[in-house]
Design a protein around this motif. Structure first.
Motif, mmCIF file in Angstrom:
data_model
loop_
_atom_site.group_PDB
_atom_site.id
_atom_site.type_symbol
_atom_site.label_atom_id
_atom_site.label_comp_id
_atom_site.label_asym_id
_atom_site.label_seq_id
_atom_site.Cartn_x
_atom_site.Cartn_y
_atom_site.Cartn_z
ATOM 1 N N GLU A 155 2.708 16.399 -12.301
ATOM 2 C CA GLU A 155 1.754 17.360 -12.858
ATOM 3 C C GLU A 155 1.888 18.728 -12.181
ATOM 4 O OE1 GLU A 155 -3.074 17.886 -13.547
ATOM 5 O OE2 GLU A 155 -2.286 16.116 -12.508
ATOM 6 N N THR A 156 2.063 18.727 -10.867
ATOM 7 C CA THR A 156 2.171 19.983 -10.131
ATOM 8 C C THR A 156 3.469 20.714 -10.467
ATOM 9 O OG1 THR A 156 0.911 19.007 -8.315
ATOM 10 C CG2 THR A 156 2.166 21.005 -7.841
ATOM 11 N N ARG A 157 4.552 19.970 -10.498
ATOM 12 C CA ARG A 157 5.880 20.559 -10.735
ATOM 13 C C ARG A 157 6.042 21.024 -12.180
ATOM 14 N NH1 ARG A 157 10.475 18.410 -12.910
ATOM 15 N NH2 ARG A 157 12.503 19.143 -12.172
ATOM 16 N N GLY A 158 5.485 20.220 -13.088
ATOM 17 C CA GLY A 158 5.645 20.550 -14.488
ATOM 18 C C GLY A 158 6.975 20.076 -15.045
ATOM 19 N N VAL A 159 7.286 20.490 -16.270
ATOM 20 C CA VAL A 159 8.508 20.078 -16.962
ATOM 21 C C VAL A 159 9.386 21.309 -17.156
ATOM 22 C CG1 VAL A 159 9.472 19.051 -19.051
ATOM 23 C CG2 VAL A 159 7.284 18.233 -18.161
ATOM 24 N N THR A 160 10.578 21.273 -16.590
ATOM 25 C CA THR A 160 11.499 22.403 -16.716
ATOM 26 C C THR A 160 12.319 22.280 -17.998
ATOM 27 O OG1 THR A 160 13.342 21.337 -15.570
ATOM 28 C CG2 THR A 160 11.701 22.463 -14.206
ATOM 29 N N GLN A 161 12.953 23.362 -18.370
ATOM 30 C CA GLN A 161 13.819 23.337 -19.547
ATOM 31 C C GLN A 161 14.997 22.392 -19.323
ATOM 32 O OE1 GLN A 161 13.134 24.840 -22.524
ATOM 33 N NE2 GLN A 161 14.844 23.562 -23.211
ATOM 34 N N GLU A 162 15.487 22.347 -18.082
ATOM 35 C CA GLU A 162 16.589 21.431 -17.781
ATOM 36 C C GLU A 162 16.152 19.981 -17.965
ATOM 37 O OE1 GLU A 162 18.367 20.409 -13.682
ATOM 38 O OE2 GLU A 162 19.724 21.940 -14.482
ATOM 39 N N ASP A 163 14.924 19.653 -17.533
ATOM 40 C CA ASP A 163 14.392 18.305 -17.743
ATOM 41 C C ASP A 163 14.395 17.947 -19.224
ATOM 42 O OD1 ASP A 163 13.856 18.034 -15.029
ATOM 43 O OD2 ASP A 163 11.817 18.791 -15.217
ATOM 44 N N LEU A 164 13.913 18.885 -20.032
ATOM 45 C CA LEU A 164 13.850 18.649 -21.473
ATOM 46 C C LEU A 164 15.242 18.472 -22.065
ATOM 47 C CD1 LEU A 164 11.162 20.999 -23.071
ATOM 48 C CD2 LEU A 164 11.243 18.505 -23.140
ATOM 49 N N ASP A 165 16.162 19.334 -21.671
ATOM 50 C CA ASP A 165 17.522 19.264 -22.209
ATOM 51 C C ASP A 165 18.174 17.928 -21.870
ATOM 52 O OD1 ASP A 165 17.210 21.798 -23.210
ATOM 53 O OD2 ASP A 165 18.292 22.796 -21.571
ATOM 54 N N ILE A 166 17.998 17.463 -20.636
ATOM 55 C CA ILE A 166 18.577 16.186 -20.227
ATOM 56 C C ILE A 166 17.992 15.052 -21.057
ATOM 57 C CG2 ILE A 166 18.579 14.474 -18.358
ATOM 58 C CD1 ILE A 166 18.968 16.769 -16.397
ATOM 59 N N THR A 167 16.680 15.042 -21.201
ATOM 60 C CA THR A 167 16.031 13.973 -21.961
ATOM 61 C C THR A 167 16.501 13.965 -23.411
ATOM 62 O OG1 THR A 167 14.076 14.119 -20.557
ATOM 63 C CG2 THR A 167 13.812 13.028 -22.676
ATOM 64 N N LYS A 173 0.824 -1.202 0.000
ATOM 65 C CA LYS A 173 0.000 0.000 0.000
ATOM 66 C C LYS A 173 0.862 1.258 0.000
ATOM 67 C CE LYS A 173 -3.654 2.358 2.615
ATOM 68 N NZ LYS A 173 -4.509 2.336 3.826
ATOM 69 N N GLU A 174 1.944 1.233 0.796
ATOM 70 C CA GLU A 174 2.825 2.405 0.867
ATOM 71 C C GLU A 174 3.543 2.635 -0.464
ATOM 72 O OE1 GLU A 174 4.215 2.488 5.551
ATOM 73 O OE2 GLU A 174 5.048 0.962 4.210
ATOM 74 N N VAL A 175 3.946 1.545 -1.120
ATOM 75 C CA VAL A 175 4.614 1.675 -2.416
ATOM 76 C C VAL A 175 3.676 2.322 -3.432
ATOM 77 C CG1 VAL A 175 5.576 0.413 -4.379
ATOM 78 C CG2 VAL A 175 6.232 -0.224 -2.056
ATOM 79 N N GLU A 176 2.440 1.809 -3.487
ATOM 80 C CA GLU A 176 1.479 2.359 -4.446
ATOM 81 C C GLU A 176 1.192 3.835 -4.156
ATOM 82 O OE1 GLU A 176 -3.004 1.586 -6.258
ATOM 83 O OE2 GLU A 176 -2.273 0.348 -4.596
ATOM 84 N N GLU A 177 1.066 4.177 -2.889
ATOM 85 C CA GLU A 177 0.792 5.569 -2.532
ATOM 86 C C GLU A 177 1.932 6.483 -2.974
ATOM 87 O OE1 GLU A 177 0.169 5.342 1.652
ATOM 88 O OE2 GLU A 177 -1.982 4.850 1.480
ATOM 89 N N LYS A 178 3.168 6.030 -2.796
ATOM 90 C CA LYS A 178 4.321 6.852 -3.180
ATOM 91 C C LYS A 178 4.412 6.996 -4.700
ATOM 92 C CE LYS A 178 7.268 6.155 0.870
ATOM 93 N NZ LYS A 178 7.386 7.606 1.174
ATOM 94 N N VAL A 179 4.099 5.919 -5.428
ATOM 95 C CA VAL A 179 4.120 6.009 -6.886
ATOM 96 C C VAL A 179 3.070 7.011 -7.370
ATOM 97 C CG1 VAL A 179 3.618 4.760 -9.019
ATOM 98 C CG2 VAL A 179 5.067 3.709 -7.276
ATOM 99 N N ARG A 180 1.866 6.905 -6.827
ATOM 100 C CA ARG A 180 0.793 7.815 -7.247
ATOM 101 C C ARG A 180 1.104 9.255 -6.829
ATOM 102 N NH1 ARG A 180 -3.085 5.164 -9.669
ATOM 103 N NH2 ARG A 180 -3.472 2.963 -9.206
ATOM 104 N N ALA A 181 1.757 9.426 -5.680
ATOM 105 C CA ALA A 181 2.156 10.764 -5.245
ATOM 106 C C ALA A 181 3.200 11.355 -6.192
ATOM 107 C CB ALA A 181 2.697 10.716 -3.823
ATOM 108 N N SER A 182 4.098 10.499 -6.679
ATOM 109 C CA SER A 182 5.125 10.961 -7.616
ATOM 110 C C SER A 182 4.507 11.389 -8.939
ATOM 111 C CB SER A 182 6.157 9.849 -7.867
ATOM 112 O OG SER A 182 6.852 9.526 -6.677
ATOM 113 N N ILE A 183 3.495 10.637 -9.384
ATOM 114 C CA ILE A 183 2.808 10.994 -10.621
ATOM 115 C C ILE A 183 2.088 12.334 -10.456
ATOM 116 C CG2 ILE A 183 0.945 10.330 -12.188
ATOM 117 C CD1 ILE A 183 1.704 7.409 -11.659
ATOM 118 N N ALA A 184 1.442 12.490 -9.302
ATOM 119 C CA ALA A 184 0.743 13.756 -9.031
ATOM 120 C C ALA A 184 1.731 14.917 -8.956
ATOM 121 C CB ALA A 184 -0.051 13.641 -7.738
ATOM 122 N N GLU A 185 2.896 14.677 -8.361
ATOM 123 C CA GLU A 185 3.916 15.715 -8.243
ATOM 124 C C GLU A 185 4.413 16.154 -9.624
ATOM 125 O OE1 GLU A 185 8.368 16.421 -6.282
ATOM 126 O OE2 GLU A 185 7.407 14.452 -6.177
#
Length: 613
Positions: free
Chosen positions: A44-56, A30-42
């Motif tokens: 969306e909240t955080r968004g994609v930075t230019q640095e993220d794009l450049d690294i990818t 249950k804790e693993v699933e909650e953390k995964v879903r929290a990361s997915i939600a984060e």
């Protein structure tokens, strides 16, 4: 980690999490699933930075270049694009396609395909120990027992076999392959360097090989596993950068720096886009000369190592390797598996790691290999910082001569409920050479167990259907050599496979090779050699062998001439001298309850049952 795969009809996002069981202090499901879903939600909240794009985009660029280094990978890419798109492949088009992606594009895909979507969750845990002897396969498919129904669209279909209308190409003459040009250098501190330039792709590889590894743990003051744990800690940042910051800087560059350690050596592997070599080597300098050695990192690495030991107990190949080391290398440091065991790992402290690094990471036992899109002049200039590497005058102890078994003995390691048996069999062999007994033994073994159509593979796989593949070979270095067969065999055929193996080895030792087999061996070995030096990474490996074993520049020409001149009588003489069917160590890892009696009845005396940590 997370990944995305695309197929003809759809794609899917996969997220994988590995954690300790809750009962061992890890997270609950249950804790693993909650953390995964929290990361997915984060996300969306955080968004994609230019640095993220450049690294990818940098990572994609590096992967794109890497997959075009060999003929095999080129043909795969071209074929895939022709099938999926119908308009061929353009390298620059592919690079442009990714460079045009924006942060808005990424979030749009997230909202369309991921946000709020249902998921299939697969949970895998260590199996509880069984008390009974029930090895009947159990399906985890909830529909396994549903009645099978044929869909209407498939009714009445008739299979029409395709006609294979092609002409078998003629085999070209087998000529010796000329080695690519390479250069060598030696620094005053003892570091030896070898390199070659290859400009097909803008990638550069560096490999530092430090002789020693597990061999340096022969002093009982150094616990087994210290070399391996030291290498693990070397990649955990620098005095200036934490582990996360170090990894992030490498990601920005599309580079990698990995430290490893094994039985005979510790090593550093570096890969970089040619335009980012300077920045990558600056990180290497800090990692090698100013490792972080943080206490929290050490605690995590040690816990991961202990978890790795637990996982090894369920891996039959690792169990077989441990048993092989225990028996074949008895009386030497090699009898202790380089990874260590629970007792030795628990003894190791952070100060032990620091001491091992300070004492044994030295240029006088190191070689440096350079391969890729960089000239000799640039390589020597950019690597000049390694001249500052302090020489601690390391001396690696010699491995005592391996003892030839007095008779063939079967050793059994119990792997309860295993559906197949892992079998190793062999004996000590010649040490490495490029034109003596070791080399000749490799040519001889090609027909016995070195090729796909070798006698052992054809007999055990094609004729009997007991395995997906079986091989044998001679391996060696400056210290020792062995001959070893290996194969994963269907449980019910374990004893029969051992019997067939021994019959084939005895037959080959006594009657040898045919002229037809020798002709194929000569052609196949010589023609396939060109692929050994095809990619920059391939060149890295063969250059490392040259400098490690002090091979002459024309050694491949000498080998080709030797192969061309070998006769049936020559091969048969090598087989009779180097194959020892009466002195074999046979290791079987499998379900002892099911295979024990059959092995005992093979005529090699009562089997010896052993355990491995």
């Amino acid at each position: 980690g997370a990944g995305h795969s695309t197929l003809e009809l759809a794609g899917f996002l996969s997220i994988q999490v590995v954690t300790k069981p809750a009962m061992a202090g890890g997270l609950s499901f249950k804790e693993v699933e909650e953390k995964v879903r929290a990361s997915i939600a984060e996300f969306e909240t955080r968004g994609v930075t230019q640095e993220d794009l450049d690294i990818t985009k940098t990572q994609v660029l590096r992967a794109t270049y890497s997959q075009l280094n060999s003929i095999d990978s080129k043909s795969g890419v071209l074929g895939h694009f022709s099938m999926m798109k119908g308009d061929g492949y353009g390298l620059q088009n592919e690079i442009d396609r990714y460079n045009e992606v924006t942060a808005e594009d990424v979030l749009s895909v997230y909202n369309k395909y991921i946000k709020g979507r249902k998921a299939v969750i697969l949970r895998v845990e260590r199996e509880a120990k069984k008390d009974d002897d029930d090895d009947t396969p159990k399906s985890v498919n909830p529909h396994a027992n549903d009645p099978k129904k044929t869909e209407a669209q498939y009714e009445g279909l008739v299979y029409n076999a395709p006609k294979q209308d092609y002409i078998t190409p003629s085999v070209p003459a087998a000529n010796a392959f000329k080695l690519p040009d390479f250069y060598t250098e030696k620094f005053d501190n003892g570091l030896k360097l070898i390199g070659t330039q290859s400009s097909e792709s803008p990638l550069v590889y560096f490999y530092i090989d430090m002789e020693g590894g597990h061999l340096l743990e022969s002093d009982k003051k150094v616990s087994t596993g210290t070399a391996m744990m030291t290498a693990s800690m070397m990649g955990e940042g620098t005095e200036k950068l934490t582990t996360e910051q170090f990894s992030r800087e490498l990601e920005k560059l599309g580079s990698s720096i990995s430290f490893n350690s094994g039985t005979m050596n510790s090593s550093i592997f570096v890969s970089s886009l040619s335009k980012n070599v300077d920045a990558t080597l600056a990180l290497l300098k800090d990692a090698l000369f100013q490792p972080r050695f943080d206490a929290a990192d050490f605690k995590r690495i040690k816990e991961q190592t202990i978890e790795g030991l637990k996982s090894q107990k369920s891996n039959p190949s690792v169990m077989a390797n441990k048993a092989w080391s225990k028996i074949m290398y008895e009386g030497t440091i090699l009898s202790d598996y380089y990874y260590g065991d629970f007792k030795s790992i628990n003894k190791i402290g952070l100060d032990d790691v620091k001491s091992f690094y300070k004492t044994y990471y030295s240029p006088n036992v190191s070689t440096l290999v350079v391969s890729g899109d960089i000239s000799k002049e640039d390589a020597l200039s950019k690597l000049s910082f390694l001249k500052e590497w302090e020489n601690t005058n390391v001396v690696v102890s010699a491995v005592p001569e391996l003892k030839m078994p007095s008779k063939t003995v079967i050793y059994l390691v119990d792997k309860p409920y295993a559906s197949q048996s892992t079998i190793y069999a062999g004996h000590p062999g010649p040490k490495f050479d490029y034109k003596g007994d070791y080399f000749k033994s490799g040519v001889m073994n090609y027909t016995l167990g070195g090729a796909f159509n070798s006698r052992l593979n054809l007999k055990l796989r094609e004729d009997k259907g007991w395995t997906y593949g079986a091989r044998s070979g001679f391996s060696g270095n400056k210290q020792y050599g062995v001959y070893r067969f290996s194969g994963e065999i269907k449980k019910e055929a374990t004893d029969s496979a051992v019997q067939v193996l021994m019959e084939e080895v005895i037959k080959f030792s006594n009657t040898g090779i045919t002229q037809e087999e020798l002709d194929f061996t000569k052609s196949s070995i010589t023609l396939s050699e060109a692929l050994d030096y095809e990619t920059p990474f391939d060149k890295l490996n063969f250059l490392n062998s040259i400098i490690e074993n002090d091979l002459p520049k024309d050694y491949t020409m000498q080998q080709a001439a030797m192969i061309k001149g070998m006769s049936v009588a020559d091969i048969n003489a090598v087989a009779k001298a180097q194959l020892k069917p009466d002195n074999m160590v046979i290791i079987v890892v499998g379900h002892a309850y099911k295979v024990r009696d059959g092995l005992n009845n093979l005529g090699y005396g009562k089997i010896k049952e052993i355990t491995v940590d």
